[in-house]
Design a protein around this motif. Structure first.
Motif, short mmCIF file in Angstrom:
data_model
loop_
_atom_site.label_atom_id
_atom_site.label_comp_id
_atom_site.label_asym_id
_atom_site.label_seq_id
_atom_site.Cartn_x
_atom_site.Cartn_y
_atom_site.Cartn_z
N GLN A 57 0.83 -1.20 0.00
CA GLN A 57 0.00 0.00 0.00
C GLN A 57 0.87 1.25 0.00
OE1 GLN A 57 -2.67 -0.14 3.32
NE2 GLN A 57 -4.03 -1.58 2.31
N ASP A 58 0.38 2.24 -0.70
CA ASP A 58 1.05 3.54 -0.71
C ASP A 58 0.44 4.37 0.41
OD1 ASP A 58 2.72 5.57 -1.53
OD2 ASP A 58 1.29 6.34 -2.99
N GLY A 59 1.24 4.74 1.39
CA GLY A 59 0.72 5.50 2.53
C GLY A 59 0.17 6.85 2.11
N PRO A 60 -0.69 7.43 2.94
CA PRO A 60 -1.34 8.69 2.57
C PRO A 60 -0.38 9.88 2.47
CG PRO A 60 -1.85 8.08 4.83
CD PRO A 60 -1.11 6.94 4.24
N ILE A 61 0.77 9.79 3.13
CA ILE A 61 1.68 10.94 3.15
C ILE A 61 2.84 10.75 2.17
CG2 ILE A 61 3.22 12.30 4.64
CD1 ILE A 61 1.28 11.85 6.90
N SER A 62 3.16 9.50 1.83
CA SER A 62 4.32 9.27 0.97
C SER A 62 4.12 9.88 -0.43
CB SER A 62 4.66 7.79 0.86
OG SER A 62 3.58 7.06 0.36
N GLY A 63 2.88 9.89 -0.91
CA GLY A 63 2.61 10.52 -2.21
C GLY A 63 2.90 12.01 -2.18
N LEU A 64 2.46 12.67 -1.13
CA LEU A 64 2.69 14.11 -0.94
C LEU A 64 4.20 14.39 -0.89
CD1 LEU A 64 2.13 17.06 0.04
CD2 LEU A 64 1.76 16.11 2.32
N ILE A 65 4.92 13.57 -0.12
CA ILE A 65 6.36 13.76 0.02
C ILE A 65 7.07 13.50 -1.31
CG2 ILE A 65 8.43 12.75 1.10
CD1 ILE A 65 6.74 12.57 3.71
N GLY A 66 6.65 12.46 -2.02
CA GLY A 66 7.25 12.15 -3.33
C GLY A 66 7.06 13.28 -4.32
#
Length: 198
Positions: free
Chosen positions: A127-136
């Motif tokens: 799963q892609d965490g909810p914050i990792s996309g923002l950080i990426g």
């Protein structure tokens, strides 16, 4: 909701109650069927074993995490503000009564059964965490230095969870700290490390 879906939901809710009260090893299928007001035959039609029933509960926990909205980086909003808001939402979700109870139930069994734990964490890792996309996205935009987004998100959230989730998870009481101040400090430390290189 179809009758079969309702029965499945009732069985899962009954299993959660029985596993919480008795622990997985001592939980009885007869009692789960009784609580769900279904026959054992109906229960086994939905779940062939107690282990598969528990697996379905771990899937609910993973679905709870997956259901959190994925955040997008907004170049016109200060990144610090975005990270603070994201961490506040995430911690609010993790410390909600429903999620916390389910998490305690699942984790107590995962500590006992390493095979179950490995299967659970293998699914969780996909799963892609909810914050990792923002950080990426912030990294690609140059607002943060390049790194592995999931790892960076894990570092930030581990700091925050240390103060705001684990005390409640383990002791049933919130730590005597100001949650907003903790999150702000953790975000500042994160930004000091991952801020764009000059």
């Amino acid at each position: 909701m179809k009758l079969t879906d309702k029965k499945r939901k009732d069985i899962l809710e009954a299993a959660i109650q029985e596993f919480r009260e008795q622990g997985f090893p001592a939980a009885r299928v007869n009692r789960i069927a009784e609580l769900a007001e279904v026959s054992k035959r109906t229960l086994y039609k939905h779940f062939e074993s107690k282990e598969l029933l528990f697996q379905a509960i771990t899937d609910i926990l993973l679905e709870e995490i997956a259901a959190m909205p994925k955040l997008r980086y907004q170049p016109d909003v200060p990144l610090r503000e975005q990270l603070i808001g994201a961490a506040q939402d995430y911690i609010g979700h993790l410390t909600g009564e429903q999620y916390m109870g389910l998490n305690r139930l699942v984790m107590s069994e995962l500590l006992r059964d390493q095979d179950l734990a490995q299967a659970f964490f293998a699914k969780a890792a996909m799963q892609d965490g909810p914050i990792s996309g923002l950080i990426g996205e912030a990294m690609r935009a140059g607002a943060l230095r390049e790194a592995e987004p999931g790892f960076a998100a894990g570092q930030l959230l581990s700091m925050v969870k240390h103060f705001l989730v684990w005390p409640q998870f383990l002791m049933g009481a919130k730590a005597e700290v100001d949650p907003d101040a903790v999150i702000s400090d953790c975000v500042d430390m994160f930004l000091a490390h991952y801020g764009p290189e000059s």
